[in-house]
Design an enzyme around this catalytic site. Structure first.
Site, PDB file in Angstrom:
ATOM      1  N   HIS A 132       0.802  -1.223   0.000  1.00  0.00           N
ATOM      2  CA  HIS A 132       0.000   0.000   0.000  1.00  0.00           C
ATOM      3  C   HIS A 132       0.838   1.277   0.000  1.00  0.00           C
ATOM      4  O   HIS A 132       0.420   2.295   0.566  1.00  0.00           O
ATOM      5  CB  HIS A 132      -0.986   0.007   1.167  1.00  0.00           C
ATOM      6  CG  HIS A 132      -2.241   0.796   0.883  1.00  0.00           C
ATOM      7  ND1 HIS A 132      -2.848   0.790  -0.347  1.00  0.00           N
ATOM      8  CD2 HIS A 132      -2.997   1.624   1.660  1.00  0.00           C
ATOM      9  CE1 HIS A 132      -3.925   1.571  -0.316  1.00  0.00           C
ATOM     10  NE2 HIS A 132      -4.027   2.093   0.887  1.00  0.00           N
ATOM     11  N   HIS A 241      -0.554   2.452   7.313  1.00  0.00           N
ATOM     12  CA  HIS A 241      -0.682   2.886   5.926  1.00  0.00           C
ATOM     13  C   HIS A 241       0.671   3.238   5.315  1.00  0.00           C
ATOM     14  O   HIS A 241       1.595   3.680   6.018  1.00  0.00           O
ATOM     15  CB  HIS A 241      -1.594   4.110   5.850  1.00  0.00           C
ATOM     16  CG  HIS A 241      -2.887   3.845   5.148  1.00  0.00           C
ATOM     17  ND1 HIS A 241      -3.917   3.153   5.734  1.00  0.00           N
ATOM     18  CD2 HIS A 241      -3.333   4.171   3.905  1.00  0.00           C
ATOM     19  CE1 HIS A 241      -4.934   3.080   4.893  1.00  0.00           C
ATOM     20  NE2 HIS A 241      -4.604   3.686   3.763  1.00  0.00           N
ATOM     21  N   SER A 359      -2.836   5.291  10.378  1.00  0.00           N
ATOM     22  CA  SER A 359      -1.939   6.227   9.713  1.00  0.00           C
ATOM     23  C   SER A 359      -0.550   6.178  10.349  1.00  0.00           C
ATOM     24  O   SER A 359      -0.425   6.056  11.572  1.00  0.00           O
ATOM     25  CB  SER A 359      -2.482   7.659   9.821  1.00  0.00           C
ATOM     26  OG  SER A 359      -1.521   8.605   9.406  1.00  0.00           O
ATOM     27  N   TYR A 590     -12.394  -0.285   0.831  1.00  0.00           N
ATOM     28  CA  TYR A 590     -12.395  -0.437   2.284  1.00  0.00           C
ATOM     29  C   TYR A 590     -13.493  -1.360   2.802  1.00  0.00           C
ATOM     30  O   TYR A 590     -14.498  -1.604   2.132  1.00  0.00           O
ATOM     31  CB  TYR A 590     -12.551   0.937   2.943  1.00  0.00           C
ATOM     32  CG  TYR A 590     -11.281   1.755   2.875  1.00  0.00           C
ATOM     33  CD1 TYR A 590     -10.461   1.917   3.987  1.00  0.00           C
ATOM     34  CD2 TYR A 590     -10.886   2.364   1.682  1.00  0.00           C
ATOM     35  CE1 TYR A 590      -9.295   2.657   3.921  1.00  0.00           C
ATOM     36  CE2 TYR A 590      -9.721   3.103   1.604  1.00  0.00           C
ATOM     37  CZ  TYR A 590      -8.930   3.247   2.729  1.00  0.00           C
ATOM     38  OH  TYR A 590      -7.776   3.963   2.651  1.00  0.00           O
TER      39      TYR A 590
END
Length: 749
Positions: A132, A241, A359, A590
């Site tokens: 990702h 992420h 995050s 998602y």
């Protein structure tokens, strides 16, 4: 055969010695049996370059049309492991330095594997997952919505990924050797924060109370040990992420997970892994983990004399710019990809997990105009979402944030690698099927304690999708947490496709911005048929999902599967390790919990198949788990479309290249300084790493000494350095005089 005949002949001639001979033979056979049983698996590792076009191609992840690749931070790789029972099943897991897996990439890789190996590797036992990163070339997915910003399909991006995956698997296949696998897990506390905490808080308080954190902090690592070469690699799963590099970055990068993999592989190379000798010494293995600094690459050009002088400067200055000259052909790809190809290499992958709301920008979210924290519920600044950004630990330097988050994952992985002692034992197994998520019937519990049947919906994206996240905000007046929509943007939406009443009700409370599941021109905008897959290696179970699960969604799925596998007379016990591999085999955005979906932050708005998407995944993975423990196959009635021949690419190619008059390709435009006398200050006594100490040999002595101590930082550039002191002295008569002194030059490598 000759040795066996010789033993039989000799035994007949020696009476009682025959008994001893047969006992000796039995001991030999027993010992062989023990050796074989000690390593029940064949393990193989492989990796290959997948960097792709480094110029003029839009990057995949942020959906920012202005984020065009214009260079390389570091190269991207496909990393693969194969684990096989000597005479039984085998599995392949591939980890890509790419934003996500792609269904069309998976289809074409499987076609190539079938051409090479027949039915040995197929959709059931091959998993392809993405880390990702948001800093890789785009245009390699087949559905329209994922290639709009790249101006359609980019064949060069697609080809290099397919080629790299295939070659990494081929290398792993060729490296299959007897070995063992160990598993370990531990918490990494400072590499991820929840970027949608208001949605997480909508989950039941009783459920939230079971967990200490609002993101998963656990890293699970498997360590591969070759019987002769020692450790040959490791793969781990951890949720954060790939957004340490921002939406304005234009250099190709594997982001924090790609960096962590590079750090781990560089460290292993420095430590001499894999061992080149026939047998690895246990004392050597224990000594590999004593260093705590970030590994550094060492140039093979720089010599290692007993005394470092300024010879390195002379060496560097002896090389002048060569000017442009033509070559018969290109060799750069072959050279890069064949590095150390003739000897075993250590392969380390940092795989993605349930990172949907996690995050790496761990300092929090702030308004760029006021430096105040963003609004908690909508992540806005005075109503504007484009002003709210998350900050990484290296803020404002995104490269430093990438290094720090990558290094934190590397250090935790190295610790788990070092202390891994639980050996994986048991059979290899897998289950896989395709499902139509646009109309899947799902049984869910009611508030009264009963059950009702609901359905998933054709794919659609909500208004909050366009708001982006605090890792990469959107534009205009979109905002997270929007459950109503905007009349103007609804009018714009209707120009593309007006969602019907059933579709609107199915997705409620999501206000539909793009009805992608029902948009079919020029071909499908979003997927409907998706793969679900479960891989077992002993007590390790990998749940392969084609999307980004949020923290709580991933927890629910793992717990549901674990409950099935450990219930009744199952051969699994409570020591089972269940990991979730996100963004695997295909991509469908998602997956939130039902409760998070109601809040309609970015993740909920991007949950394509409606509020019951997670329940559908749980139901279907429970079926896979039940089939596995019952040793039954799982039927599939669907196949995903192959739309490669339908792809449209609007990215213009290069028309021609030219140079100014009198200049050839390859000529140097601006050269580096000579280096003999041009010293550039890089650290001073205001830096943490440099210490200045001043002393006298005695209290009343007129003499004094200045001592400079420099602790070489982990990120210091390799090169030639010297220490320089600026001081002042007062003579017996006259004014104060200033002076300077320098040390001899030395090399940092």
């Amino acid at each position: 055969m000759e040795a066996s005949s010789w033993l039989c002949y000799r035994a007949r001639g020696f009476g009682s010695s025959r008994v001893w001979l047969w006992l000796l033979l039995a001991l030999v056979l027993l010992n062989c049996s023990l050796v074989l049983s000690a390593s029940p698996y064949l393990v193989g590792m492989g990796s290959f370059d997948i960097t792709g076009p480094a110029a003029d191609v839009n990057m995949m992840g942020y959906a920012n049309t202005e984020q065009i690749a214009s260079g390389i931070h570091f190269r991207l790789k496909s990393r693969a492991f194969i684990v096989a029972e000597p005479n039984g099943k085998r599995v392949v897991f591939v980890n890509l330095d790419a934003c996500m897996a792609s269904q069309i990439v998976t289809i074409k890789v499987l076609e190539r594997l079938k051409a090479r190996y027949g039915d040995l590797y197929n959709e059931n036992n091959v998993a392809i997952s993405g880390i990702h990163t948001h800093a890789g070339p785009g245009g390699y997915l087949q559905y329209v919505v994922y290639i709009v910003t790249s101006l359609g399909f980019v064949r060069q991006s697609f080809d290099v990924i397919v080629d790299g995956i295939e070659q990494s698997i081929v290398e792993a296949h060729n490296n299959l050797r007897p070995g063992k696998i160990f598993v370990n897990k531990g918490d990494l506390l400072d590499a991820g924060v929840n970027r949608s905490p208001s949605a997480y808080l909508n989950n039941p308080a009783e459920e939230r109370s079971k967990y200490e954190y609002n993101v998963d902090k656990e890293m699970t690592l498997i360590k591969f040990v070759d019987d002769e070469l020692g450790p040959v690699g490791s793969f781990n799963w951890f949720a954060t992420h790939g957004t340490s590099m921002s939406r304005t970055n234009s250099l190709i990068s594997g982001d924090n997970k790609g960096a962590a993999a590079r750090f781990m592989e560089d460290w292993a190379e420095q430590m001499g892994l894999p061992k080149q000798s026939a047998h690895a010494n246990s004392d050597d293995l224990r000594s590999l983990h004593k260093t705590s600094v970030l590994p550094r690459r060492v140039s093979t050009i720089i010599p290692e004399p007993n005394e470092i002088t300024d010879d390195l400067i002379q060496l560097a200055s002896s090389y002048e710019a060569s000017g442009g000259r033509r070559l018969a052909g290109s060799s750069i790809t072959r050279r890069i990809r064949s590095t150390q190809q003739n000897k075993p290499k250590f392969v380390s992958a940092f795989c993605q997990s349930n990172c949907g709301d996690v995050s790496p920008n761990v300092l929090g979210t702030f308004c760029i105009d006021t430096n105040l924290p963003c609004d908690f519920n909508h992540s806005t600044c005075n109503g504007k979402n484009e002003l709210c950004y998350g900050r990484g630990p290296g803020y404002p330097d995104e490269f430093e944030s990438t290094r720090v988050i990558g290094n934190r994952q590397f250090l935790k992985a190295r610790d788990l690698f070092d202390s891994a002692s639980e050996e994986i034992q048991g059979k290899i197994d897998y289950r896989h099927t395709y499902l139509d998520f646009s109309k899947l019937e799902v049984k869910v519990s009611t508030s009264a304690g009963g059950q009702q049947t609901v359905k998933t919906c054709p794919a659609a994206m909500g208004f909050a999708f366009a708001a982006g996240t605090t890792d990469g905000p959107g534009a205009f007046d979109f905002r997270q947490g929007d459950v109503k929509g905007n009349p103007f943007w609804k009018l714009v939406r209707n120009l593309l496709k007006t969602p019907g009443k059933d579709q609107v009700e199915c997705h409620s409370p999501k206000p539909i911005l793009l009805d992608t599941g029902e948009m079919k021109e020029p071909y499908d905008w979003a997927p409907a048929i998706l793969p679900v897959q479960m891989i077992r290696i002993g007590q390790l179970v990998i749940l392969c999902v084609p999307g980004e699960f949020t923290t709580m969604a991933g927890r629910r799925l793992r717990d549901a599967v674990k409950t099935v596998l450990t219930s009744g007379n199952s051969e699994f016990d409570k020591n089972i390790h269940v990991v979730l591999a996100g963004l695997t085999n295909s991509y469908s955005q998602y997956i939130t919990t039902f409760e998070e979906y109601q809040i309609q932050r970015y993740e909920g708005a991007s949950t394509l198949y409606g509020p019951h998407t997670l329940s559908a995944y749980i139901q279907e993975f429970q079926k896979l788990a039940m089939a596995m423990i019952a040793n039954k196959e799982v039927p599939t009635n669907f196949q995903p479309p192959d739309m490669l021949d339908k792809q449209i690419g609007l990215l213009p190619g290069v028309v021609f290249d030219s140079t100014p008059l009198g200049v050839k390709f390859g000529d140097v435009s601006s050269d580096v300084p000579d280096g003999n006398n041009n010293w550039v200050p890089v650290y001073d006594d205001d830096d943490w790493s440099l210490r200045f100490k001043w002393s006298r040999p005695a209290r009343l002595s007129s003499r004094s000494f200045a001592t400079l101590e420099w602790t070489v930082p982990e990120d210091a550039a390799a090169g030639v350095y010297r220490l320089r002191h600026f001081g002042a002295s007062k003579p017996m008569f006259g004014s104060v005089r200033h002076f300077t002194g320098t040390s001899r030059a030395f090399a940092v490598r």
